[in-house]
Enzyme design. Structure first.
Site, PDB file in Angstrom:
ATOM      1  N   PRO A  10      69.192  -8.661  64.672  1.00 46.48           N
ATOM      2  CA  PRO A  10      68.398  -9.211  63.573  1.00 46.48           C
ATOM      3  C   PRO A  10      68.841 -10.603  63.110  1.00 46.48           C
ATOM      4  O   PRO A  10      70.035 -10.887  63.033  1.00 46.48           O
ATOM      5  CB  PRO A  10      68.603  -8.197  62.443  1.00 46.48           C
ATOM      6  CG  PRO A  10      69.845  -7.462  62.797  1.00 46.48           C
ATOM      7  CD  PRO A  10      69.879  -7.421  64.296  1.00 46.48           C
ATOM      8  N   ASN A  11      67.846 -11.420  62.844  1.00 39.99           N
ATOM      9  CA  ASN A  11      67.994 -12.773  62.285  1.00 39.99           C
ATOM     10  C   ASN A  11      68.503 -13.810  63.277  1.00 39.99           C
ATOM     11  O   ASN A  11      68.538 -14.996  62.961  1.00 39.99           O
ATOM     12  CB  ASN A  11      68.900 -12.768  61.028  1.00 39.99           C
ATOM     13  CG  ASN A  11      68.310 -11.913  59.928  1.00 39.99           C
ATOM     14  OD1 ASN A  11      67.140 -12.068  59.594  1.00 39.99           O
ATOM     15  ND2 ASN A  11      69.085 -10.986  59.382  1.00 39.99           N
ATOM     16  N   ARG A  18      68.872 -22.521  60.043  1.00 37.17           N
ATOM     17  CA  ARG A  18      69.526 -22.333  58.742  1.00 37.17           C
ATOM     18  C   ARG A  18      71.014 -22.063  58.936  1.00 37.17           C
ATOM     19  O   ARG A  18      71.423 -21.684  60.024  1.00 37.17           O
ATOM     20  CB  ARG A  18      68.898 -21.160  57.986  1.00 37.17           C
ATOM     21  CG  ARG A  18      67.468 -21.447  57.625  1.00 37.17           C
ATOM     22  CD  ARG A  18      66.780 -20.269  57.002  1.00 37.17           C
ATOM     23  NE  ARG A  18      65.400 -20.285  57.484  1.00 37.17           N
ATOM     24  CZ  ARG A  18      64.575 -19.272  57.456  1.00 37.17           C
ATOM     25  NH1 ARG A  18      64.964 -18.118  56.970  1.00 37.17           N
ATOM     26  NH2 ARG A  18      63.344 -19.384  57.911  1.00 37.17           N
ATOM     27  N   TYR A  23      76.722 -21.027  61.755  1.00 35.49           N
ATOM     28  CA  TYR A  23      76.261 -20.655  63.094  1.00 35.49           C
ATOM     29  C   TYR A  23      75.939 -21.845  64.006  1.00 35.49           C
ATOM     30  O   TYR A  23      75.530 -21.649  65.144  1.00 35.49           O
ATOM     31  CB  TYR A  23      75.034 -19.740  62.984  1.00 35.49           C
ATOM     32  CG  TYR A  23      75.353 -18.438  62.268  1.00 35.49           C
ATOM     33  CD1 TYR A  23      76.231 -17.511  62.825  1.00 35.49           C
ATOM     34  CD2 TYR A  23      74.801 -18.142  61.025  1.00 35.49           C
ATOM     35  CE1 TYR A  23      76.552 -16.331  62.169  1.00 35.49           C
ATOM     36  CE2 TYR A  23      75.102 -16.964  60.357  1.00 35.49           C
ATOM     37  CZ  TYR A  23      75.977 -16.063  60.941  1.00 35.49           C
ATOM     38  OH  TYR A  23      76.302 -14.903  60.285  1.00 35.49           O
ATOM     39  N   ASN A  74      74.876  -8.838  71.040  1.00 39.54           N
ATOM     40  CA  ASN A  74      75.164  -9.385  69.712  1.00 39.54           C
ATOM     41  C   ASN A  74      74.232  -8.643  68.770  1.00 39.54           C
ATOM     42  O   ASN A  74      73.062  -9.001  68.623  1.00 39.54           O
ATOM     43  CB  ASN A  74      74.922 -10.893  69.657  1.00 39.54           C
ATOM     44  CG  ASN A  74      75.316 -11.447  68.284  1.00 39.54           C
ATOM     45  OD1 ASN A  74      75.547 -10.700  67.323  1.00 39.54           O
ATOM     46  ND2 ASN A  74      75.385 -12.771  68.182  1.00 39.54           N
ATOM     47  N   HIS A  80      77.910  -3.745  61.988  1.00 39.84           N
ATOM     48  CA  HIS A  80      78.783  -3.229  60.939  1.00 39.84           C
ATOM     49  C   HIS A  80      78.236  -1.961  60.285  1.00 39.84           C
ATOM     50  O   HIS A  80      78.883  -1.395  59.421  1.00 39.84           O
ATOM     51  CB  HIS A  80      78.991  -4.318  59.870  1.00 39.84           C
ATOM     52  CG  HIS A  80      79.168  -5.687  60.442  1.00 39.84           C
ATOM     53  ND1 HIS A  80      80.211  -6.008  61.289  1.00 39.84           N
ATOM     54  CD2 HIS A  80      78.411  -6.825  60.349  1.00 39.84           C
ATOM     55  CE1 HIS A  80      80.104  -7.278  61.653  1.00 39.84           C
ATOM     56  NE2 HIS A  80      79.014  -7.790  61.109  1.00 39.84           N
ATOM     57  N   ASP A  87      75.510   5.199  69.220  1.00 38.01           N
ATOM     58  CA  ASP A  87      75.116   6.388  69.979  1.00 38.01           C
ATOM     59  C   ASP A  87      74.225   6.015  71.173  1.00 38.01           C
ATOM     60  O   ASP A  87      74.347   6.604  72.252  1.00 38.01           O
ATOM     61  CB  ASP A  87      74.364   7.376  69.074  1.00 38.01           C
ATOM     62  CG  ASP A  87      75.294   8.107  68.118  1.00 38.01           C
ATOM     63  OD1 ASP A  87      76.522   8.057  68.318  1.00 38.01           O
ATOM     64  OD2 ASP A  87      74.792   8.728  67.162  1.00 38.01           O
ATOM     65  N   LEU A 101      78.858 -14.887  67.628  1.00 38.53           N
ATOM     66  CA  LEU A 101      79.054 -16.339  67.575  1.00 38.53           C
ATOM     67  C   LEU A 101      80.264 -16.671  66.717  1.00 38.53           C
ATOM     68  O   LEU A 101      81.101 -17.491  67.078  1.00 38.53           O
ATOM     69  CB  LEU A 101      77.809 -16.998  66.960  1.00 38.53           C
ATOM     70  CG  LEU A 101      76.534 -16.850  67.784  1.00 38.53           C
ATOM     71  CD1 LEU A 101      75.312 -16.967  66.893  1.00 38.53           C
ATOM     72  CD2 LEU A 101      76.500 -17.906  68.870  1.00 38.53           C
ATOM     73  N   SER A 102      80.335 -16.035  65.550  1.00 36.00           N
ATOM     74  CA  SER A 102      81.404 -16.332  64.590  1.00 36.00           C
ATOM     75  C   SER A 102      82.575 -15.375  64.814  1.00 36.00           C
ATOM     76  O   SER A 102      82.419 -14.316  65.438  1.00 36.00           O
ATOM     77  CB  SER A 102      80.867 -16.191  63.160  1.00 36.00           C
ATOM     78  OG  SER A 102      80.431 -14.857  62.926  1.00 36.00           O
ATOM     79  N   ARG A 111      82.470  -7.445  57.410  1.00 31.63           N
ATOM     80  CA  ARG A 111      82.179  -7.768  58.826  1.00 31.63           C
ATOM     81  C   ARG A 111      83.328  -7.357  59.745  1.00 31.63           C
ATOM     82  O   ARG A 111      83.255  -7.500  60.954  1.00 31.63           O
ATOM     83  CB  ARG A 111      81.914  -9.267  58.993  1.00 31.63           C
ATOM     84  CG  ARG A 111      80.670  -9.729  58.269  1.00 31.63           C
ATOM     85  CD  ARG A 111      80.339 -11.178  58.609  1.00 31.63           C
ATOM     86  NE  ARG A 111      79.552 -11.783  57.557  1.00 31.63           N
ATOM     87  CZ  ARG A 111      78.228 -11.712  57.459  1.00 31.63           C
ATOM     88  NH1 ARG A 111      77.530 -11.075  58.368  1.00 31.63           N
ATOM     89  NH2 ARG A 111      77.597 -12.280  56.452  1.00 31.63           N
TER      90      ARG A 111
END
Ligand code: CA2
Length: 147
Positions: A10-11, A18, A23, A74, A80, A87, A101-102, A111
Site C-alpha cells: 500500500p501507498n 510525496r 522515500y 515490500n 507491521h 500466512d 526502502l527505508s 515499524r
C-alpha cells in the site's frame, strides 16, 4: 527461464510524489525499470506488481505458486500488522525476501515489528531503490545455494 514476483504494498504507488525526505524522488515506475534492467542482466524473468489492498496482495502471493521461483515483497505498512500476509507466504512455500526502502529499525518503534520477517529467508532495508536489484541478486543466490 526462472521468474521472480516483485510485489509492492500500500501507498508505494505514491513514491516520488510525496515525502521525498523519507522515500526519495524515485518513482515506482523508476524502480520497475531498475528491476527489469537487473533481471535482464542476470537472466531471470520478473513480474512487478503493486496493490493497495491486503486481499489483492494475498491473491498475488497465492498466484505465485507454480509460476514464480521466489517472492520479493515490500509489504509497506502491512509488514507491521498482517498475520494474513505472513500466512499466505507460509502457505505457498516459496522463498520470500522482505524488502524496504527505508531502514525500518531506525524509524518509529511500530515499524520495528515485522510479521513478514518470520517467514522470509532474509530482509533487505535502508538502501532505497537500490535494495530492489540487491534483492534480485540475493534471491538468485539463495535459489542457487548448495543444499
Ligand atoms: O521503507 C519502506 O519501504 C516501507 O515499506 C514503506 C512503507 C512503510 O509503511 C514501511 O514501514 C516501510 C510506506 C510506503 C508509503 O510510501 C509513501 C510514498 C510516498 C508518500 C507517502 C507514502
Amino acid at each position: 527461464m526462472r521468474s521472480l514476483l516483485i510485489l509492492n504494498g500500500p501507498n508505494l504507488n505514491l513514491l516520488g510524489t510525496r515525502q521525498p525526505d523519507v522515500y526519495g524522488h524515485t518513482t515506482l515506475a523508476d524502480i520497475q525499470r531498475l528491476c527489469r534492467e537487473k533481471a535482464e542482466a542476470v537472466g531471470v524473468g520478473i513480474a512487478f506488481e503493486q496493490h493497495n489492498s491486503e486481499g489483492a496482495l494475498i491473491d498475488a502471493i497465492h498466484g505465485a505458486k507454480g509460476t514464480h521461483a521466489g517472492i520479493i515483497l515490500n509489504a509497506g505498512a502491512y509488514t507491521h500488522t498482517s498475520i494474513a500476509l505472513m500466512d499466505a507466504l507460509s502457505s505457498v512455500e516459496l522463498p520470500a525476501i522482505e524488502l524496504h526502502l527505508s531502514n525500518i529499525h531506525a524509524r518509529e518503534a511500530f515499524r520495528h515489528r515485522s510479521y513478514i520477517a518470520r517467514v522470509a529467508v532474509g530482509v533487505i532495508c535502508g538502501f532505497g531503490a537500490a535494495g530492489y536489484p540487491l534483492a534480485i541478486e540475493a534471491m538468485l543466490s539463495h535459489l542457487d545455494r548448495d543444499p
